[in-house]
Design an enzyme around this catalytic site. Structure first.
Site, PDB file in Angstrom:
ATOM      1  N   LYS A  34       0.822  -1.214   0.000  1.00  0.00           N
ATOM      2  CA  LYS A  34       0.000   0.000   0.000  1.00  0.00           C
ATOM      3  C   LYS A  34       0.855   1.262   0.000  1.00  0.00           C
ATOM      4  O   LYS A  34       0.319   2.371  -0.018  1.00  0.00           O
ATOM      5  CB  LYS A  34      -0.924   0.023   1.237  1.00  0.00           C
ATOM      6  N   LYS A  37       2.813   2.141   2.484  1.00  0.00           N
ATOM      7  CA  LYS A  37       2.854   2.650   3.849  1.00  0.00           C
ATOM      8  C   LYS A  37       3.973   1.958   4.619  1.00  0.00           C
ATOM      9  O   LYS A  37       4.351   0.845   4.305  1.00  0.00           O
ATOM     10  CB  LYS A  37       1.535   2.336   4.578  1.00  0.00           C
TER      11      LYS A  37
END
Length: 154
Positions: free
Chosen positions: A44, A46
């Site tokens: 993602k 992140k």
């Protein structure tokens, strides 16, 4: 028994997380939380301050949470709902409409986020600190984890 299932990264656990988990647990008899694995976070784009194992331990210590498990991909939600026999899928309203396709399996609820607090904002504020300040904070947070472990809050 009414089971509620939710998902999140739960990085830098804060009062907003606690308030959300409290409201989620009030929707049913059992709250199960899927926590993004480190590998899923990487997909993602992140990164978390704490590892999956540490975040899982922190969330699991919250008295509103009955069980945690790793979330490895977006697609697993449907099978998780079936596996845990969840009656309600609930998540923050910043995801409004994104999981409506799950309504054929269970009730889908979007709850308002706690105002004036976000992990992103906390990370931005922390990035302004110098290395020595961050070392002190990290040490303090690890001490809090050890205290929580000894309290066995459930």
């Amino acid at each position: 028994m009414k089971t509620v299932i939710t998902y999140g990264t739960f990085d830098l656990f804060h009062v907003g997380h606690i308030r959300l988990l409290k409201r989620l647990s009030a929707l049913g008899d059992k709250l199960i939380v899927g926590i993004s694995s480190d590998e899923f976070n990487a997909l993602k784009g992140k990164s978390s301050f704490y590892s999956y194992e540490e975040r899982a331990e922190i969330v699991e210590s919250c008295r509103y949470v009955d069980e945690v498990f790793p979330e490895h991909n977006w697609q697993q939600k449907r099978s998780d709902i079936e596996r845990f026999n969840a009656s309600i899928f609930a998540i923050g309203d910043d995801w409004e409409g994104k999981f409506d396709e799950l309504k054929d399996l269970c009730e889908v609820v979007y709850l308002p986020r706690t105002e004036d607090i976000s992990t992103t904002e906390i990370k931005q504020n922390l990035s302004a600190l110098n290395g020595q300040d961050l070392d002190k904070i990290e040490t303090s947070l690890h001490e809090v984890i050890e205290i929580v472990k000894t309290l066995s809050i459930k």
